[in-house]
Scaffold this motif. Structure first.
Motif, short mmCIF file in Angstrom:
data_model
loop_
_atom_site.label_atom_id
_atom_site.label_comp_id
_atom_site.label_asym_id
_atom_site.label_seq_id
_atom_site.Cartn_x
_atom_site.Cartn_y
_atom_site.Cartn_z
N UNK A 91 0.84 -1.07 -0.20
CA UNK A 91 0.03 -0.29 0.36
C UNK A 91 0.80 1.24 0.45
N UNK A 92 2.01 1.42 0.41
CA UNK A 92 2.41 1.76 -0.04
C UNK A 92 4.15 2.43 -0.93
N UNK A 93 4.16 1.35 -1.25
CA UNK A 93 4.73 0.86 -1.93
C UNK A 93 6.24 1.52 -2.25
N UNK A 94 6.27 0.94 -0.61
CA UNK A 94 8.11 0.42 -0.55
C UNK A 94 8.62 -0.50 -0.13
N UNK A 95 9.82 -0.92 0.03
CA UNK A 95 10.69 -2.64 0.66
C UNK A 95 9.58 -2.98 1.63
N UNK A 96 9.68 -3.55 2.55
CA UNK A 96 9.28 -5.19 3.44
C UNK A 96 10.03 -3.86 4.35
N UNK A 97 11.25 -3.43 4.14
CA UNK A 97 12.15 -3.92 5.64
C UNK A 97 12.46 -2.08 5.87
N UNK A 98 11.52 -1.25 4.77
CA UNK A 98 11.31 -0.04 5.31
C UNK A 98 10.00 0.00 5.95
N UNK A 99 9.35 -0.86 5.44
CA UNK A 99 8.17 -1.09 6.79
C UNK A 99 8.43 -1.17 8.02
N UNK A 100 8.90 -1.83 7.84
CA UNK A 100 10.14 -2.99 9.79
C UNK A 100 10.48 -1.76 10.48
N UNK A 101 10.71 -1.45 9.53
CA UNK A 101 11.79 -0.02 10.10
C UNK A 101 10.81 1.00 11.11
N UNK A 102 9.79 1.43 10.12
CA UNK A 102 8.76 2.71 10.78
C UNK A 102 7.84 1.90 11.84
N UNK A 103 7.89 0.47 11.44
CA UNK A 103 6.92 -0.47 12.86
C UNK A 103 7.89 -0.63 14.22
N UNK A 104 9.20 -0.05 13.73
CA UNK A 104 10.12 -0.93 14.87
C UNK A 104 9.67 0.55 15.71
N UNK A 105 9.64 1.70 15.02
CA UNK A 105 9.52 3.04 16.27
C UNK A 105 8.26 3.84 15.90
N UNK A 106 7.57 3.33 16.09
CA UNK A 106 5.91 2.87 16.30
C UNK A 106 5.69 2.38 17.17
N UNK A 107 6.34 1.37 17.11
CA UNK A 107 5.61 0.37 17.78
C UNK A 107 6.65 0.94 19.49
N UNK A 108 7.57 1.04 19.34
CA UNK A 108 9.05 2.24 20.21
C UNK A 108 7.88 2.93 21.19
N UNK A 109 6.87 3.73 20.33
CA UNK A 109 6.73 4.74 20.90
C UNK A 109 5.44 4.45 21.62
N UNK A 110 4.87 2.94 21.44
CA UNK A 110 3.11 2.69 22.01
C UNK A 110 2.15 3.06 20.94
N UNK A 111 2.31 3.32 19.73
CA UNK A 111 1.56 3.67 19.12
C UNK A 111 1.27 2.70 17.89
N UNK A 112 1.75 1.57 17.66
CA UNK A 112 1.04 0.44 17.48
C UNK A 112 1.77 -0.84 17.55
N UNK A 113 0.81 -1.79 17.75
CA UNK A 113 0.69 -3.22 18.50
C UNK A 113 1.41 -5.00 17.10
N UNK A 114 2.35 -5.48 17.10
CA UNK A 114 2.57 -6.68 16.74
C UNK A 114 1.41 -7.60 17.32
N UNK A 115 0.70 -8.03 16.87
CA UNK A 115 0.11 -9.42 17.24
C UNK A 115 -0.18 -10.47 16.28
N UNK A 116 -0.03 -11.80 17.24
CA UNK A 116 0.70 -13.13 15.79
C UNK A 116 -1.10 -13.68 15.99
N UNK A 117 -1.21 -14.19 14.93
CA UNK A 117 -2.81 -14.81 14.45
C UNK A 117 -3.21 -15.57 15.37
N UNK A 118 -4.14 -16.15 15.82
CA UNK A 118 -4.21 -17.30 16.61
C UNK A 118 -4.46 -18.33 15.08
N UNK A 119 -5.26 -18.22 14.56
CA UNK A 119 -5.19 -19.11 13.45
C UNK A 119 -3.55 -19.37 12.86
#
Length: 150
Positions: free
Chosen positions: A60-88
């Protein structure tokens, strides 16, 4: 019509590429400057489509997954996103906004909407706004239809 359509595409690209950054830099509110435009866009995508996978965010953002990983890490550290494992499927991880992330998106949207409204109010009349909304609704539907065809 082809010449006008080409101009419309070029103008659309310019507004998307240069407009977003310029608007965000012009907003005099510290909440918006806490994150990059890409991080803000990511949180808006998660808010609208989440929970969502990192791979889907990359598409959706038109970037490589590594760029997403970096963004997510920063947002997770600030408490704005969380990563949840799928139940299934334990291999699948979902990204979702925390309450703090949802609050941020709501505030950022209000600030952005207010800024753009004040920016345009002296230059665009009501009929132009109606046409703008009509055109963008149509573009949105056309682009949604194209998603399933890929």
């Amino acid at each position: 019509m082809e010449k006008q359509l080409k101009e419309a595409v070029e103008l659309f690209e310019e507004v998307i590429i240069y407009g977003t950054e310029r608007v965000l830099k012009s907003i005099d509110n510290p909440i918006v400057h806490e994150f990059s435009p890409e991080q803000i866009q990511m949180m808006k995508i998660i808010d609208k489509h989440g929970p969502i996978t990192a791979g889907s965010l990359a598409v959706m953002q038109g970037v490589h997954k590594s760029a997403i990983s970096n963004r997510l890490k920063k947002l997770e550290e600030k408490g704005f996103v969380q990563i949840v494992k799928s139940d299934s499927d334990q291999r699948t991880k979902w990204v979702e906004l925390t309450d703090e992330g949802s609050d941020f998106v709501e505030k950022a949207r209000a600030i952005l909407s207010s800024f753009i409204s004040s920016l345009l109010s002296d230059h665009v009349d009501e009929k132009e706004v109606e046409q703008f909304v009509k055109t963008f609704r149509k573009l949105k539907e056309i682009m949604k239809l194209g998603e399933g065809e890929r």
